[in-house]
Design a protein around this motif. Structure first.
Motif, mmCIF file in Angstrom:
data_model
loop_
_atom_site.group_PDB
_atom_site.id
_atom_site.type_symbol
_atom_site.label_atom_id
_atom_site.label_comp_id
_atom_site.label_asym_id
_atom_site.label_seq_id
_atom_site.Cartn_x
_atom_site.Cartn_y
_atom_site.Cartn_z
ATOM 1 N N GLY A 49 -9.725 -16.597 4.256
ATOM 2 C CA GLY A 49 -10.972 -16.667 5.030
ATOM 3 C C GLY A 49 -11.433 -15.296 5.478
ATOM 4 O O GLY A 49 -12.640 -14.980 5.445
ATOM 5 N N TRP A 50 -10.492 -14.453 5.909
ATOM 6 C CA TRP A 50 -10.846 -13.103 6.357
ATOM 7 C C TRP A 50 -11.382 -12.274 5.188
ATOM 8 O O TRP A 50 -12.364 -11.549 5.323
ATOM 9 N N ARG A 72 -12.871 -13.367 2.432
ATOM 10 C CA ARG A 72 -14.211 -13.859 2.098
ATOM 11 C C ARG A 72 -15.235 -13.345 3.089
ATOM 12 O O ARG A 72 -16.358 -12.991 2.704
ATOM 13 N N LYS A 73 -14.876 -13.287 4.332
ATOM 14 C CA LYS A 73 -15.799 -12.801 5.356
ATOM 15 C C LYS A 73 -16.091 -11.318 5.162
ATOM 16 O O LYS A 73 -17.242 -10.881 5.291
ATOM 17 N N VAL A 74 -15.070 -10.543 4.787
ATOM 18 C CA VAL A 74 -15.244 -9.103 4.553
ATOM 19 C C VAL A 74 -16.117 -8.879 3.330
ATOM 20 O O VAL A 74 -16.993 -8.021 3.327
ATOM 21 N N LYS A 75 -15.893 -9.630 2.264
ATOM 22 C CA LYS A 75 -16.687 -9.506 1.032
ATOM 23 C C LYS A 75 -18.135 -9.897 1.264
ATOM 24 O O LYS A 75 -19.040 -9.337 0.660
ATOM 25 N N ALA A 76 -18.365 -10.885 2.096
ATOM 26 C CA ALA A 76 -19.730 -11.364 2.357
ATOM 27 C C ALA A 76 -20.535 -10.357 3.165
ATOM 28 O O ALA A 76 -21.757 -10.289 3.062
ATOM 29 N N SER A 77 -19.895 -9.536 3.958
ATOM 30 C CA SER A 77 -20.642 -8.585 4.788
ATOM 31 C C SER A 77 -20.776 -7.224 4.205
ATOM 32 O O SER A 77 -20.590 -6.793 3.219
#
Length: 187
Positions: A179-180, A182-187
């Motif tokens: 989850g972390w 994916r969150k880093v890649k999305a931002s």
């Protein structure tokens, strides 16, 4: 997606925790073995043979036989005979259990065999008792119990419970890392 994975983990954990409960719902005691409360006794003392509920059919007549050196000197429910072995008939309790208190003669020594045979079920329950002579002190601990407590409850090994718990924790950590990321890649 994270909610679906978390729900799957929760359902799996619930099933794993419920499985031993379901397995314990079945009565596995039919035909269980009887055990003495001690493995070694002193001559002139007493020992108690315990049969757990479900060992015998409810109210079943049980033929008990004691044999060994001076087996005739044994007393079962205040009955004494002159034979080298003692035979006694007793009825099981309503739950299929039985408790037999054996009074050892002062001259007893060696290993004695106590066998119960159910008249209707045909179940045979042998047990043995080692008797030390009266002048010899008993220093032998009961090998059936390491801490003096009965072994009850779950049959799951403690290492298996720790391993299962560790796998759940590792899975949650892996989900948090995914989850972390994916969150880093999305931002």
């Amino acid at each position: 997606m994270f909610k679906k994975i978390l729900a799957a983990v929760a359902v799996t954990a619930g099933l794993l925790l419920a499985a031993p409960t379901a397995a314990n719902a079945v009565n596995y005691t039919d035909g269980a073995q009887c055990k003495f409360d001690v493995s070694v006794a002193e001559a002139g003392g007493t020992a108690t043979l315990i049969c757990i509920p479900g060992t015998w059919s409810p109210g079943e007549a049980i033929n008990w036989t004691v044999s060994g050196q001076d087996g005739a000197g044994f007393k079962l429910a205040s009955l004494r005979t002159a034979d080298t072995s003692l035979t006694f008939t007793k009825h099981a309790n309503a739950d299929g259990s039985d408790v037999l208190t054996v009074t050892l003669p002062a001259s007893a020594s060696g290993t004695y065999s106590v066998v119960g045979l159910g008249q209707s079920s045909g179940h045979e329950c042998p047990a043995s008792l080692t008797v030390l002579p009266a002048d010899q002190a008993s220093t032998v601990l009961d090998p059936g119990s390491s801490d003096g407590l009965a072994h009850t409850g779950s049959v799951v090994a403690s290492w298996a419970a720790w391993m299962g718990g560790s796998l759940v924790v590792l899975g949650l950590i892996a989900l948090a890392i995914v989850g972390w990321v994916r969150k880093v890649k999305a931002s």
